[in-house]
Design a protein around this motif. Structure first.
Motif, PDB file in Angstrom:
ATOM      1  N   SER A 101      26.703  -6.920 -47.243  1.00 32.72           N
ATOM      2  CA  SER A 101      28.233  -6.739 -47.264  1.00 32.72           C
ATOM      3  C   SER A 101      28.646  -6.207 -45.986  1.00 32.72           C
ATOM      4  O   SER A 101      30.138  -6.060 -45.874  1.00 32.72           O
ATOM      5  N   GLY A 104      30.955  -8.768 -44.834  1.00 30.59           N
ATOM      6  CA  GLY A 104      32.022  -9.087 -45.883  1.00 30.59           C
ATOM      7  C   GLY A 104      33.297  -8.838 -45.259  1.00 30.59           C
ATOM      8  O   GLY A 104      33.781  -8.384 -44.555  1.00 30.59           O
ATOM      9  N   ASP A 105      34.194  -9.832 -45.905  1.00 28.83           N
ATOM     10  CA  ASP A 105      35.582 -10.043 -45.132  1.00 28.83           C
ATOM     11  C   ASP A 105      36.372  -9.676 -46.157  1.00 28.83           C
ATOM     12  O   ASP A 105      37.792  -9.791 -45.900  1.00 28.83           O
ATOM     13  N   ALA A 106      36.167  -9.242 -47.481  1.00 31.31           N
ATOM     14  CA  ALA A 106      37.155  -8.793 -48.606  1.00 31.31           C
ATOM     15  C   ALA A 106      38.023  -9.603 -48.535  1.00 31.31           C
ATOM     16  O   ALA A 106      39.294  -9.322 -48.571  1.00 31.31           O
ATOM     17  N   THR A 125      33.864  -4.005 -40.984  1.00 30.79           N
ATOM     18  CA  THR A 125      35.157  -3.293 -41.239  1.00 30.79           C
ATOM     19  C   THR A 125      35.156  -1.907 -41.391  1.00 30.79           C
ATOM     20  O   THR A 125      33.992  -1.307 -41.171  1.00 30.79           O
ATOM     21  N   LYS A 128      32.827  -0.535 -43.837  1.00 31.27           N
ATOM     22  CA  LYS A 128      31.162  -0.888 -43.633  1.00 31.27           C
ATOM     23  C   LYS A 128      30.374  -0.461 -42.319  1.00 31.27           C
ATOM     24  O   LYS A 128      29.403  -0.388 -42.259  1.00 31.27           O
ATOM     25  N   GLU A 258      34.970  -0.705 -53.842  1.00 30.59           N
ATOM     26  CA  GLU A 258      33.828  -1.528 -53.150  1.00 30.59           C
ATOM     27  C   GLU A 258      33.450  -2.471 -53.543  1.00 30.59           C
ATOM     28  O   GLU A 258      33.187  -3.471 -52.877  1.00 30.59           O
ATOM     29  N   SER A 261      36.171  -5.491 -53.945  1.00 30.73           N
ATOM     30  CA  SER A 261      36.246  -5.907 -52.713  1.00 30.73           C
ATOM     31  C   SER A 261      35.362  -6.685 -51.928  1.00 30.73           C
ATOM     32  O   SER A 261      35.471  -7.622 -51.238  1.00 30.73           O
ATOM     33  N   TYR A 262      34.215  -5.991 -51.819  1.00 26.85           N
ATOM     34  CA  TYR A 262      33.201  -6.422 -51.094  1.00 26.85           C
ATOM     35  C   TYR A 262      31.916  -7.280 -52.047  1.00 26.85           C
ATOM     36  O   TYR A 262      31.644  -8.461 -51.843  1.00 26.85           O
ATOM     37  N   SER A 266      34.462 -10.644 -51.869  1.00 26.07           N
ATOM     38  CA  SER A 266      34.405 -11.278 -50.358  1.00 26.07           C
ATOM     39  C   SER A 266      33.505 -12.280 -50.010  1.00 26.07           C
ATOM     40  O   SER A 266      32.781 -13.054 -50.993  1.00 26.07           O
ATOM     41  N   SER A 268      30.133 -13.550 -47.825  1.00 26.68           N
ATOM     42  CA  SER A 268      29.118 -13.053 -47.251  1.00 26.68           C
ATOM     43  C   SER A 268      28.036 -13.891 -47.062  1.00 26.68           C
ATOM     44  O   SER A 268      27.016 -14.194 -47.702  1.00 26.68           O
TER      45      SER A 268
END
Ligand SMILES: NC(=O)c1ccc[n+]([C@@H]2O[C@H](COP(=O)([O-])OP(=O)(O)OC[C@H]3O[C@@H](n4cnc5c(N)ncnc54)[C@H](OP(=O)(O)O)[C@@H]3O)[C@@H](O)[C@H]2O)c1
Length: 304
Positions: A101, A104-106, A125, A128, A258, A261-262, A266, A268
């Motif tokens: 993650s 990860g781009d949410a 981000t 992270k 968390e 969203s991730y 997201s 990955s």
């Protein structure tokens, strides 16, 4: 080898510890709940009671071992600092468990075409950045006389060695569906995660113990799937209807910010070449949906 494993009562740590015992290593494992001692002893792991915040225990155990594997948490900076301080100048191995993650781009369940490689990691981000800072601390310890490596795992599926332990993402999808009777994914569920089976993960840790060059970052993956594909397979084997879209806000209420969203919402997408090239790792499973359809236990263990 004498190996000290943190998180030995958990999904990743317990499975690694059991695999290393099977391979002939002597393994002690940090656990914080004495009620898990018997299960660990049954697997041939010597339990050591303690918390990641317990610097003295970590120092003593890491120094007494030939190698240390941190698998209790990807986010506990204090534990990593204690282990690195304990091992400084020793030339001993420290394998740290991270999670993908970090790229990860949410996206709220939308897809991306971006794929990350080990030699070109993106800026994390803000959410992270602390995890990436820990990874970098571990990698930098190669210059402090520690044979350190970061194993950055993707979505791990499969059944762990310690009874009751379960992975992070699929079990949360399953337990939401068990509760509500409706399988759901974040947004349209088109977001893609790389993934890997726990048995391939534990073999990779074993190989890394033996062969890793100091200061190496690995992505741990052997396939990818989007969440709609995974929830469709889960819904099918659970006898539920087609999975449904779920707004991110509702998903956050169920799984927390968390995780929604991730972990579940997201993309990955990563490629791990180093494990194959440097360690000769040959993962045996390459499809999470095939595992769900053909191997997943009928009633998966629900996370605590
Ligand atoms: N599973 C995956 O797909 C995956 C992929 C990438 C990264 N990760 C990361 O890897 C780490 C381990 O994941 P997991 O799936 O193995 O989770 P897990 O099954 O919850 O295992 C974590 C283990 O560490 C123990 N632990 C946690 N905090 C501790 C502390 N402060 N002191 C002592 N022990 C502590 C837990 O003990 P208790 O049971 O007593 O809480 C548990 O036994 C997590 O940070 C996770 O985010 C997981």
């Amino acid at each position: 080898m004498k190996v000290f494993v943190t998180g030995a009562g958990g999904f990743i740590g317990g499975s690694i510890a059991a695999h290393l015992v099977h391979a002939g290593h002597t393994v002690s494992g940090l656990v914080r709940r004495p009620e898990q001692f018997a299960a660990l002893e049954k697997l041939g792991i010597v339990p050591v009671q303690g918390d990641l915040a317990d610097r003295e225990t970590l120092t003593a155990q890491a120094r007494a071992a030939d190698a240390t594997i941190n698998a209790a948490s990807s986010d506990h900076r204090g534990a990593v600092e204690a282990l690195l301080d304990a091992l400084e100048g020793s030339g001993k191995t420290l394998l740290h468990t991270s999670g993908s993650s970090i790229v990860g781009d949410a996206s709220g369940g939308e897809a991306t075409g971006r794929i990350y490689r080990e030699d070109a990691l993106p800026e994390p981000t803000a959410d992270k950045a602390p995890r990436v800072a820990i990874d970098n601390l571990v990698l930098a310890a190669a210059a402090r006389g520690v044979r350190s490596a970061v194993l950055c795992n993707t979505l791990i599926y499969g059944v762990g060695a310690v009874p009751g332990a379960a992975s992070v993402q699929l079990p949360r999808l399953v337990s939401q569906a068990q509760k509500s009777g409706v399988m759901r994914h974040v947004g349209r569920g088109l977001n893609i995660w790389s993934n890997v089976h726990i048995d391939d993960v534990t073999e990779l840790y074993r190989l890394a113990l033996e062969k890793t060059p100091a200061g190496t970052f690995y992505f741990v993956e052997s396939g990818e799937a989007n969440f709609r594909e995974m929830t469709t397979a889960l819904a099918d084997v659970m006898g539920l209807g087609a999975p449904q879209d779920w707004p991110l806000e509702a998903a956050i209420e169920e799984w927390g910010y968390e995780m929604a969203s991730y972990g579940l919402g997201s993309n990955s997408r990563v490629r791990g070449e180093r494990a194959r090239v440097l360690l000769g790792w040959q993962p045996r499973r390459t499809s999470v949906t095939e595992w769900i359809r053909t191997e997943m236990p009928a009633v998966p263990v629900t996370r605590k």
